[in-house]
Motif scaffolding. Structure first.
Motif, PDB file in Angstrom:
ATOM      1  N   ILE A 159       6.012   9.436   3.771  1.00 23.12           N
ATOM      2  CA  ILE A 159       5.282  10.904   3.956  1.00 23.12           C
ATOM      3  C   ILE A 159       6.516  11.659   4.955  1.00 23.12           C
ATOM      4  O   ILE A 159       7.140  11.025   6.004  1.00 23.12           O
ATOM      5  N   LEU A 160       6.824  12.907   4.564  1.00 25.16           N
ATOM      6  CA  LEU A 160       7.359  13.537   5.228  1.00 25.16           C
ATOM      7  C   LEU A 160       6.803  14.664   5.738  1.00 25.16           C
ATOM      8  O   LEU A 160       6.214  15.623   5.181  1.00 25.16           O
ATOM      9  N   LEU A 161       6.918  14.971   7.329  1.00 25.77           N
ATOM     10  CA  LEU A 161       6.149  16.127   7.724  1.00 25.77           C
ATOM     11  C   LEU A 161       7.076  17.288   8.216  1.00 25.77           C
ATOM     12  O   LEU A 161       8.277  16.927   8.625  1.00 25.77           O
ATOM     13  N   MET A 162       6.833  18.496   7.794  1.00 28.82           N
ATOM     14  CA  MET A 162       7.736  19.313   7.807  1.00 28.82           C
ATOM     15  C   MET A 162       7.125  20.519   8.623  1.00 28.82           C
ATOM     16  O   MET A 162       6.157  21.277   8.094  1.00 28.82           O
ATOM     17  N   ASP A 163       7.465  20.702  10.015  1.00 24.93           N
ATOM     18  CA  ASP A 163       6.993  21.693  10.650  1.00 24.93           C
ATOM     19  C   ASP A 163       7.792  22.828  11.082  1.00 24.93           C
ATOM     20  O   ASP A 163       8.501  22.994  11.920  1.00 24.93           O
ATOM     21  N   GLU A 164       7.457  23.875  10.025  1.00 30.97           N
ATOM     22  CA  GLU A 164       8.144  25.114  10.186  1.00 30.97           C
ATOM     23  C   GLU A 164       9.500  24.919   9.781  1.00 30.97           C
ATOM     24  O   GLU A 164      10.467  25.626  10.657  1.00 30.97           O
ATOM     25  N   ALA A 165       9.780  23.821   9.144  1.00 30.74           N
ATOM     26  CA  ALA A 165      11.256  23.460   8.997  1.00 30.74           C
ATOM     27  C   ALA A 165      12.283  24.617   8.456  1.00 30.74           C
ATOM     28  O   ALA A 165      13.471  24.264   8.644  1.00 30.74           O
ATOM     29  N   THR A 166      11.858  25.796   8.035  1.00 28.96           N
ATOM     30  CA  THR A 166      12.681  26.679   7.730  1.00 28.96           C
ATOM     31  C   THR A 166      12.805  27.916   8.514  1.00 28.96           C
ATOM     32  O   THR A 166      13.396  28.970   8.463  1.00 28.96           O
ATOM     33  N   SER A 167      11.990  28.012   9.712  1.00 26.26           N
ATOM     34  CA  SER A 167      11.648  29.399  10.177  1.00 26.26           C
ATOM     35  C   SER A 167      13.004  29.971  11.127  1.00 26.26           C
ATOM     36  O   SER A 167      12.986  30.982  11.555  1.00 26.26           O
ATOM     37  N   ALA A 168      13.729  28.819  11.553  1.00 28.67           N
ATOM     38  CA  ALA A 168      14.892  29.188  12.153  1.00 28.67           C
ATOM     39  C   ALA A 168      16.103  29.394  11.160  1.00 28.67           C
ATOM     40  O   ALA A 168      17.097  29.412  11.675  1.00 28.67           O
ATOM     41  N   TYR A 192       8.012  11.520  -2.230  1.00 28.19           N
ATOM     42  CA  TYR A 192       7.604  11.385  -1.133  1.00 28.19           C
ATOM     43  C   TYR A 192       6.200  12.479  -1.006  1.00 28.19           C
ATOM     44  O   TYR A 192       6.405  13.397  -2.001  1.00 28.19           O
ATOM     45  N   THR A 193       5.302  12.243  -0.072  1.00 25.96           N
ATOM     46  CA  THR A 193       4.323  13.128   0.150  1.00 25.96           C
ATOM     47  C   THR A 193       4.720  14.075   1.136  1.00 25.96           C
ATOM     48  O   THR A 193       5.024  13.390   2.336  1.00 25.96           O
ATOM     49  N   ILE A 194       4.694  15.296   0.761  1.00 25.90           N
ATOM     50  CA  ILE A 194       5.183  16.140   1.836  1.00 25.90           C
ATOM     51  C   ILE A 194       3.972  17.115   2.329  1.00 25.90           C
ATOM     52  O   ILE A 194       3.177  17.616   1.728  1.00 25.90           O
ATOM     53  N   VAL A 195       3.928  17.315   3.803  1.00 25.74           N
ATOM     54  CA  VAL A 195       3.215  18.090   4.343  1.00 25.74           C
ATOM     55  C   VAL A 195       3.780  19.074   5.174  1.00 25.74           C
ATOM     56  O   VAL A 195       4.643  18.638   5.744  1.00 25.74           O
ATOM     57  N   MET A 196       3.697  20.329   4.938  1.00 22.84           N
ATOM     58  CA  MET A 196       4.519  21.139   5.544  1.00 22.84           C
ATOM     59  C   MET A 196       3.671  22.377   6.390  1.00 22.84           C
ATOM     60  O   MET A 196       2.427  22.637   5.791  1.00 22.84           O
ATOM     61  N   VAL A 197       4.044  22.715   7.559  1.00 19.34           N
ATOM     62  CA  VAL A 197       3.565  23.695   8.187  1.00 19.34           C
ATOM     63  C   VAL A 197       4.587  24.951   7.739  1.00 19.34           C
ATOM     64  O   VAL A 197       5.484  24.933   8.003  1.00 19.34           O
ATOM     65  N   THR A 198       3.650  26.206   7.676  1.00 15.40           N
ATOM     66  CA  THR A 198       4.557  27.164   7.258  1.00 15.40           C
ATOM     67  C   THR A 198       4.169  28.437   8.101  1.00 15.40           C
ATOM     68  O   THR A 198       2.784  28.599   7.834  1.00 15.40           O
ATOM     69  N   HIS A 199       4.610  29.464   8.441  1.00 17.75           N
ATOM     70  CA  HIS A 199       4.475  30.847   9.089  1.00 17.75           C
ATOM     71  C   HIS A 199       4.378  31.654   7.956  1.00 17.75           C
ATOM     72  O   HIS A 199       3.878  32.572   7.735  1.00 17.75           O
TER      73      HIS A 199
END
Lengths: 292, 251
Positions: free
Chosen positions: B168-177, B197-204
Motif C-alpha cells: 500500500i502507498l499512502l500519499m498525504d497531499e503529495a503534490t500540494s507543494a 500497489y494499492t494507493i490511498v491519497m489525500v488531496t486538497h
C-alpha cells in the motif's frame, strides 16, 4: 506637487535616517570595545611572554630557577586529561541529550530534570571541585590523581554538552524523523541513521567548545589537588598531575619578574591550544555541512 | 477487485477532540482511493492511522477496527515496523534525507537488514525506475538528494517508499507543494503504480481526485459524508453537502 516630493515626509525620513546612523555607530562601538580589550590582552601577553616562548618551555619541568623552568608536565597533564574526559563527556552528554529529546516522555519529571541541567550549567566551577573532592578523591579513594581531575571536569562540562547537544538534536526537522519511521525504522534506527547525522556538526561544536572551556579551568582542580610542582609525567591515570592553568597561576603568584614572563608564555600556549580547538570545531562543522 | 483495507466503526480522539467519528469503509486493492474534504475534516488523520503514524502523537486514542489484508493492525501481534514496511507513505513536503540519491533509496532496505551491495544496487535501480526517476539520475546517484528539484525530490521519496516493497502507498497531499508540471508527473506515476500497489491519497485538489482516483471519499468534520466511485461522486453525488463542496460552494 509631484508624487515623490512631499515636504513633511522628507523631513521625517531625514530624522529616521539620522537615528539609523547614530545606532549604527553605537553598535560599532559596542563591538570595538570587546575586540579592543581582547587585542590589548593578547598584545600585552605576547610582549611579556614571547621571549620565553621557546623549546625549553615545552621540554623542561618546572624549576625553582626561572631560567630552567618549563611546563612540560603541565602541557602533558592537560592533554592526558583531555584524552580521558573527551570520550567520557561525549558519551554521557550526548547519550543524555538523546534520551531527553527522543525517548523521554514530555512530562513534569523531564521538565524538572531539564531545569536542573540548565541550572547546573551555571553553577560556579569551584562547586564541582568540592563535589569532586568528596566523590572521587575521598569517596572512591582515587586520591589526587589524574583520574579524579578528569572525572571532576567531566561533571563540570556535562550540563553544557547536554544542553548544546539537545539544541542540535531539536533543530533536526521532524520531517526527517517521519520519513524514517514511515519506512519501518525503530527509534534507535531513526536516531542513529537520520537524526544524529544531521545533528552531529552542532553536537561536535558544542562538545569541543565545552572541552575548551574545561582546559582553561583552574578552580576545581586546585580544589581536588592538582599539584603545582610536578617534575615527572603521569605514568598512570592514578598518578598525581598538574595542568596548564595551575602552572600559570603558580608562576604568576611568585614575586620574581622572570616567572611572570614564564606565565605569559604559558598563557600563549594555552591560547594557541584554545584557538586550535575552536578551529577544529569550525572545520568539523564545515565538513559535515558540505555533506548535507 | 477485492478489499484490502477494511475500516469499521472507527473513532479517533486527540485528547478531548473527537477527530474521526464512526468511520467505516472498504478500500479496494490495486486501485486509487482519494480522500477529499476541507481542512481539518480528518482525511489526513485517517490516512495516518493506516500506517500508525498517529501513534507518535501523545494523547491519541482509537476505538474500532482497521484491518489490512484481514489483520487488525492495532492488535498486539502486529509489529508497527512490519506494518510500515507494508504500508509506505509519501508526505506533503518532499522530505529526502540529506544523503546521496542512492543512500536515500537504500535507507529502507538497509533498515530491514539488506547489506549486500549487489542486492541494494538492484533495489535502487528498480525503485527509481518504478518512480520514473532513473533516467534523470542514473549518472549521478552519489549526488546529494537535496540538489534535485522539488518534483524530483518527491519522486525520489516515492522511490524510497517503494524500495521496501510495500503493498500500500499512502500519499498525504503529495503534490500540494509542487508546480503543475511536477504535479502532473506524480499523477501519471500514480496511475502507473496502481497496477501493482494499492494507493490511498489525500488531496486538497478536487480536480486531482477526479482525474486520478477510482474511488473517492468525501469527509466533513470527522465524518464520511459520501464514499463511491469517483465518476459517480463527481457527476451524481447523493448528498447535498457533497454537491455543495464539489461545486465550490464551500471549503
Amino acid at each position: 506637487m509631484s508624487l515623490l516630493e512631499e515636504d513633511t515626509g522628507r523631513k521625517q525620513i531625514a530624522q529616521r535616517r539620522r537615528m539609523d546612523f547614530i545606532l549604527h555607530i553605537l553598535f560599532v562601538i559596542c563591538t570595538s570595545i570587546g575586540v579592543l580589550a581582547l587585542m590589548a590582552l593578547m598584545v600585552d601577553i605576547i610582549m611579556d611572554g614571547i621571549m620565553r616562548f621557546a623549546p625549553d618551555l615545552f621540554t623542561n619541568y618546572p624549576s625553582r630557577r626561572a631560567s630552567q623552568a618549563g611546563m612540560k608536565s603541565a602541557i602533558v597533564g592537560s592533554l592526558y586529561m583531555l584524552l580521558i574526559m573527551a570520550p567520557l563527556s561525549f558519551i554521557l552528554g550526548v547519550g543524555a541529550a538523546i534520551f531527553l529529546e527522543e525517548y523521554a516522555k514530555k512530562n513534569r519529571l523531564t521538565r524538572l530534570i531539564q531545569l536542573n541541567i540548565s541550572t547546573l550549567a551555571g553553577v560556579p566551577s569551584i562547586v564541582y571541585g568540592i563535589l569532586g573532592l568528596t566523590l572521587f578523591v575521598r569517596g572512591l579513594a582515587l586520591e589526587r590523581s589524574l583520574l579524579s581531575g578528569a572525572l571532576t571536569m567531566t561533571l563540570l562540562v556535562l550540563p553544557i554538552i547536554i544542553v548544546s547537544a539537545q539544541e542540535a538534536i531539536r533543530a533536526v526537522p521532524k520531517a526527517r524523523r517521519d520519513a524514517s519511521f514511515a519506512l519501518g525504522a525503530t527509534k534507535w534506527q531513526t536516531v542513529s541513521r537520520s537524526v544524529m547525522p544531521s545533528a552531529l556538526p552542532g553536537v561536535l561544536t558544542g562538545v569541543i567548545l565545552a572541552l575548551s572551556r574545561a582546559i582553561g579551568e583552574t578552580a576545581p582542580l586546585v580544589m581536588i589537588g592538582g599539584l603545582t610542582y610536578v617534575a615527572f609525567l603521569p605514568e598512570s591515570i592514578l598518578d598525581s598531575f598538574t595542568v596548564m592553568p595551575i602552572q600559570i597561576y603558580n608562576w604568576i603568584s611568585r614575586p620574581n619578574e622572570a616567572f611572570h614572563e614564564l606565565a605569559a608564555a604559558g598563557i600563549i600556549v594555552l591560547l594557541i591550544m584554545l584557538l586550535l580547538m575552536n578551529f577544529a570545531a569550525i572545520l568539523l562543522r564545515n565538513k559535515y555541512q558540505k555533506n548535507v | 477487485m477485492g478489499t484490502l483495507i477494511d475500516i469499521g466503526k472507527l473513532h479517533l480522539y486527540y485528547g478531548a477532540f473527537h477527530a474521526l467519528k464512526n468511520v467505516s469503509m472498504d478500500i479496494p486493492e490495486k486501485a486509487i482511493t482519494a480522500f477529499i474534504g476541507p481542512s481539518g475534516c480528518g482525511k489526513s488523520t485517517l490516512l495516518r492511522t493506516l500506517n500508525r503514524m498517529n501513534d507518535m502523537i501523545p494523547g491519541t486514542r482509537i476505538e474500532g477496527r482497521i484491518a489490512v489484508g484481514g489483520t487488525d493492525i492495532y492488535s498486539k501481534e502486529v509489529d508497527v515496523e512490519t506494518l510500515r514496511k507494508k504500508v509506505g507513505m509519501v508526505f506533503q513536503q518532499p522530505n529526502p534525507f540529506p544523503k546521496s540519491i542512492y543512500d536515500n533509496v537504500a535507507y529502507g532496505p538497509r533498515l530491514h537488514g539488506i547489506r549486500s551491495k549487489g542486492q541494494l544496487d538492484e533495489i535502487v535501480e528498480t525503485s527509481l525506475r518504478s518512480a520514473v526517476l532513473w533516467d534523470e539520475v542514473k549518472d549521478h546517484l552519489k549526488r546529494s538528494a537535496l540538489s534535485l528539484s522539488g518534483g524530483q525530490q518527491q519522486r525520489l521519496c516515492i522511490a524510497r517508499a517503494l524500495a521496501v516493497n510495500p503493498d500500500i502507498l499512502l500519499m498525504d497531499e503529495a503534490t500540494s507543494a509542487l508546480d503543475p508540471i511536477s504535479t502532473l508527473k506524480i499523477e501519471e506515476l500514480a496511475q502507473e503504480l496502481k497496477d501493482r500497489y494499492t494507493i490511498v491519497m489525500v488531496t486538497h485538489n478536487m480536480h486531482q481526485a477526479a482525474r486520478v482516483s477510482n474511488q473517492t471519499v468525501f469527509f466533513l468534520n470527522g465524518e464520511v459524508v459520501e464514499y463511491s466511485d469517483t465518476e459517480k461522486l463527481f457527476s451524481n453525488p447523493r448528498d447535498q453537502r457533497t454537491e455543495d463542496y464539489i461545486s465550490g460552494r464551500f471549503g
